[in-house]
Every structure is written in C-alpha cells, then in structure tokens.
Design an enzyme around this catalytic site. Structure first.
Site, PDB file in Angstrom:
ATOM      1  NE  ARG A 210      -2.873  -0.352   3.294  1.00 17.78           N
ATOM      2  CZ  ARG A 210      -3.784  -1.337   3.200  1.00 17.78           C
ATOM      3  NH1 ARG A 210      -4.778  -1.224   2.344  1.00 17.78           N
ATOM      4  NH2 ARG A 210      -3.696  -2.408   3.963  1.00 17.78           N
ATOM      5  CE1 TYR A 211       0.244   4.317   4.105  1.00 19.35           C
ATOM      6  CE2 TYR A 211       0.320   2.015   4.791  1.00 19.35           C
ATOM      7  CZ  TYR A 211      -0.263   3.261   4.853  1.00 19.35           C
ATOM      8  OH  TYR A 211      -1.350   3.451   5.655  1.00 19.35           O
TER       9      TYR A 211
ATOM     10  NE  ARG B 286       4.473   1.964   6.164  1.00 21.50           N
ATOM     11  CZ  ARG B 286       4.463   3.196   5.648  1.00 21.50           C
ATOM     12  NH1 ARG B 286       5.409   3.590   4.805  1.00 21.50           N
ATOM     13  NH2 ARG B 286       3.506   4.040   5.951  1.00 21.50           N
TER      14      ARG B 286
ATOM     15  CB  CYS C  10     -11.013  -8.950  17.555  1.00 23.14           C
ATOM     16  SG  CYS C  10      -9.359  -9.476  18.095  1.00 23.14           S
TER      17      CYS C  10
ATOM     18  NE  ARG D  10      -5.705  -7.523   6.802  1.00 29.98           N
ATOM     19  CZ  ARG D  10      -4.649  -7.053   7.449  1.00 29.98           C
ATOM     20  NH1 ARG D  10      -4.269  -7.604   8.587  1.00 29.98           N
ATOM     21  NH2 ARG D  10      -3.963  -6.045   6.954  1.00 29.98           N
TER      22      ARG D  10
ATOM     23  CG  ASP E 154     -10.615  -0.249  10.203  1.00 30.87           C
ATOM     24  OD1 ASP E 154     -10.318   0.855   9.706  1.00 30.87           O
ATOM     25  OD2 ASP E 154      -9.800  -0.990  10.774  1.00 30.87           O
TER      26      ASP E 154
ATOM     27  CG  ASP F 160      -6.222   1.662   7.815  1.00 27.01           C
ATOM     28  OD1 ASP F 160      -5.586   1.860   6.760  1.00 27.01           O
ATOM     29  OD2 ASP F 160      -5.777   1.053   8.798  1.00 27.01           O
TER      30      ASP F 160
ATOM     31  CE  LYS G 288      -2.530   1.736  10.291  1.00 31.39           C
ATOM     32  NZ  LYS G 288      -2.046   0.997   9.111  1.00 31.39           N
TER      33      LYS G 288
HETATM   34  S1  SF4 Z   1      -6.545 -10.377  12.624  1.00 30.89           S
HETATM   35 FE1  SF4 Z   1      -8.519  -9.671  13.422  1.00 30.89          FE
HETATM   36  S2  SF4 Z   1      -9.363 -11.367  14.643  1.00 30.89           S
HETATM   37 FE2  SF4 Z   1      -7.169 -11.787  14.300  1.00 30.89          FE
HETATM   38  S3  SF4 Z   1      -6.198 -10.945  16.168  1.00 30.89           S
HETATM   39 FE3  SF4 Z   1      -6.136  -9.326  14.585  1.00 30.89          FE
HETATM   40  S4  SF4 Z   1      -7.994  -8.077  14.946  1.00 30.89           S
HETATM   41 FE4  SF4 Z   1      -8.244 -10.021  16.083  1.00 30.89          FE
END
Ligand code: SF4
Length: 355
Positions: free
Chosen positions: A89-90, A93, A106, A111, A272, A309, A316
């Site tokens: 993207r940059y 890097r 999470c 993603r 996001d 982002d 970002k």
């Molecule tokens: S990729 Fe997503 S689900 Fe996996 S640790 Fe990072 S924030 Fe949590």
C-alpha cells in the site's frame, strides 16, 4: 495453542452467554469465526453483562446487522495485493500475510471476512516463495510487516524459516510483527520463539494489539518481557471501541499499563467499517475528545496517534485533534493560534500582551 472456546454452544456451556441467546449466536458463529482462549475467557466477569473483555470476543447478534457504509474489505487489502500474501500500500513497506487464522477472533476485526478456520490456514510454500521474490525484487521495500491472521500462532520453527528467508534481502532493514498472542495465549511466547523472531538479523519489532488494561495480566506482561529482554522492542496498537475503552480513565490506564510494560503506544485506531460492527464504533469527535483528555494529562510516552484507515485502501491518516490554527483576524491574522492542554489559546509567535 491452548484449547479455546470455538462455538456458540461452548460459550453457553462456559457461562459466557445465556442459553436463550444460543440460536442467534449460532447464526453469528456461522458467519464470523469465534475463538476465545482460556487466558482471556478467565478475565471475563460473567456477572457483568457489559464486561469489556466479553464485548471484544463474545459474539453479539448485532453482528448480523449491516451498518451504513460497511465494507467486506474496509481497508482495501485486495486492491493493493500484487500476489497472494502481499499487500503493498505504501512505497517503502509491505504486509506479508503468512496465516489466516488467529488465537482469538475479535468481534470488530477489519479482516473478519478473510480470517477464520474456514479460510486457507497458511501460505503455501509456492505462494511464500512468490511473495519473497516480490519483496526481493523491489529495492524500495525497507520494512516487512508480518500480519494476518496472527503470525505468532505459527511455530518457532516455521517463523525461523521465514525470518531466515528474509535475511539475505539486503534492502529490507526492518521486520515488524503484529500480534494478539502475548495477551491471548501468553505461554506461547517462549524464549525459543523470541530467538526465532530475531533470526533474520534485522531490526525486529513486535506490535501488541491490546484494547483494555485488564488484558495486561501478570502472565501477559511476562510474555512481553520475554520478547523485550530478547532484544525485540515493542509498540502497541489499540482499537477505540464503544463500551470497551471509550472513556478517558480506561484509555489512560491502558496506555500507562503498556508503557509500564516497556511497550510504546503507537496507534489508536478509529474503528473500521467492518461488517456488523456498528455497535462497537464510536464517532470521530468522541475519539478526538478522548485524545484531548490524554494530551498533557498523561505522560507523552503514553500518547498514541489516533488514526483512520481510509476506506478503499488509501492508507492511514492521523485524525487529530488539531491544536494549531491560523491566527484569528482580530489578532492581526498573522502566525498561528495554538491551544494548550487546558484548552487555553495562545498566539504563536507570541504578541507582547500574550507573552
Ligand atoms: S486479525 Fe482480526 S481477529 Fe485476528 S487478532 Fe487481529 S484483529 Fe483479532
């Protein structure tokens, strides 16, 4: 990895969700991966319906609701992926995505459409060779960022082999690893793993993802110390989350706890536009107000950059708050007006009356 809770039924059986929520949670789990390690499950106060650790990892039926503007790929990884496993993207890097699974999932993950046990687990040897050839052929690539999924769920042996493959690429000077493992499964962070991470011979940083001070348990702190004592500087990234860390006291405690662990707060991400995450997002003015609450009141070591982002893969950008404005016309309109941490405004350069 330690045995994790991976289904709606296991959440109910473990007292982490009420039995009447089972059907709705099964629908969520069919769409988005669920995993909660014993270390994090053990931090949850089952009597608190608003527990900030549960809010991050226990699925919520609200995830089935599509919010306005939400996108399957909110930060545009696909638009910047020249070959499997690479996001470029940059200019200087690249991301190298070795694996599509994580120790924990999470509920706000950007993603979330790409990670989980239903996805391909790790890059094949052929895809990794292509990705490394891409990096090796571009002298402008100064830094390689291992992300995912969570690269630290891989074995020390596998990580060592990737690091050794990066070693001969002279123009790559820095390797950065983004992970949740030191808080999600601290026992996985062993001294052999730390040695493996250093085996490229390049400057190697680990960026810990942590969102609430309770995640930094004594065993998590010890895991981070093993990395730092092995010569790996640590930074942190946190996501601003409604009902988790969207108050000044929690955010201050988190940043201070990180610095006490020798981890420099790096980014505070605005949430996001990941699908089904509207219930966890704050507004940008709320985030700016929280950053103001930190500024000046908490040590400069504890100040992350508040970033967004930009949807579509545009990268970002810091999103304030800003303390510097052009001087107002009533003061002559020359120079600037700068606000101090108490909200008082001053002209710069100072005029005689303001000095
Ligand atoms: S990729 Fe997503 S689900 Fe996996 S640790 Fe990072 S924030 Fe949590």
């Amino acid at each position: 990895m330690p045995r994790a809770i991976r289904s709606a039924a296991a959440l109910v059986a473990g007292g982490l969700a009420p039995p009447e929520a089972l059907a709705a949670l099964e629908q969520v789990a069919a769409r988005y991966a669920v995993s909660l390690t014993p270390d994090l499950a053990g931090l949850i106060d089952r009597s608190d319906p608003r527990d900030p650790i549960a809010r991050q990892f226990v699925p919520d039926p609200a995830e089935l609701e599509a919010g306005s503007g939400e996108l399957a790929d909110p930060i545009g990884d696909d638009a910047n992926s020249p070959c499997e496993g690479i996001v470029h993207r940059y200019p200087d890097r690249v991301l190298l995505k070795l694996v599509h699974v994580c120790a924990v999932y999470c509920r706000f993950c950007f993603r979330r459409e790409m990670v989980g046990p239903g996805r391909r687990r790790t890059l094949s040897q052929a895809a990794l060779a292509t990705a490394l050839a891409y990096i090796g052929a571009r002298r402008e690539i100064w830094e390689v960022i291992l992300t995912g999924g969570d690269p630290l769920i891989l074995s020390a042996r596998r990580l060592r082999s990737v690091m050794r493959a990066l070693a001969p690429i002279d123009h790559v000077k820095v390797v950065r690893i983004h992970t949740r493992v030191p808080v999600a499964a601290p026992a996985q962070v062993t001294r052999p793993l730390a040695r493996a991470l250093r085996s490229s011979g390049k400057a190697t940083y680990v960026v810990l993802h942590a969102n609430h001070p309770r995640e930094l348990t004594p065993v998590a702190r010890a895991a981070c110390a093993r990395l730092i004592d092995a010569g790996i500087p640590m930074l942190s990234q946190s996501v601003l989350l409604r009902g988790v860390n969207d108050d000044a006291a929690t955010l201050s405690d988190l940043m201070r706890a990180l610095v006490e662990c020798r981890i420099k707060p790096y980014y505070l991400h605005h949430g996001d536009l990941a699908p089904g995450t509207a219930h966890l997002r704050t507004t940008i003015p709320q985030g700016q107000a929280l950053m103001r609450a930190l500024q000046g009141h908490v040590s400069g070591l504890c100040q992350p950059a508040y970033v967004l982002d930009i949807p579509g893969g545009h990268g970002k950008s810091p999103i304030g708050p800003t303390y510097l404005r052009p001087a107002p016309a009533v003061s002559g309109g020359e120079g600037f007006e700068i606000e101090d941490f108490k909200g008082r405004r001053h002209l710069y350069p100072p005029r005689a009356a303001d000095e």
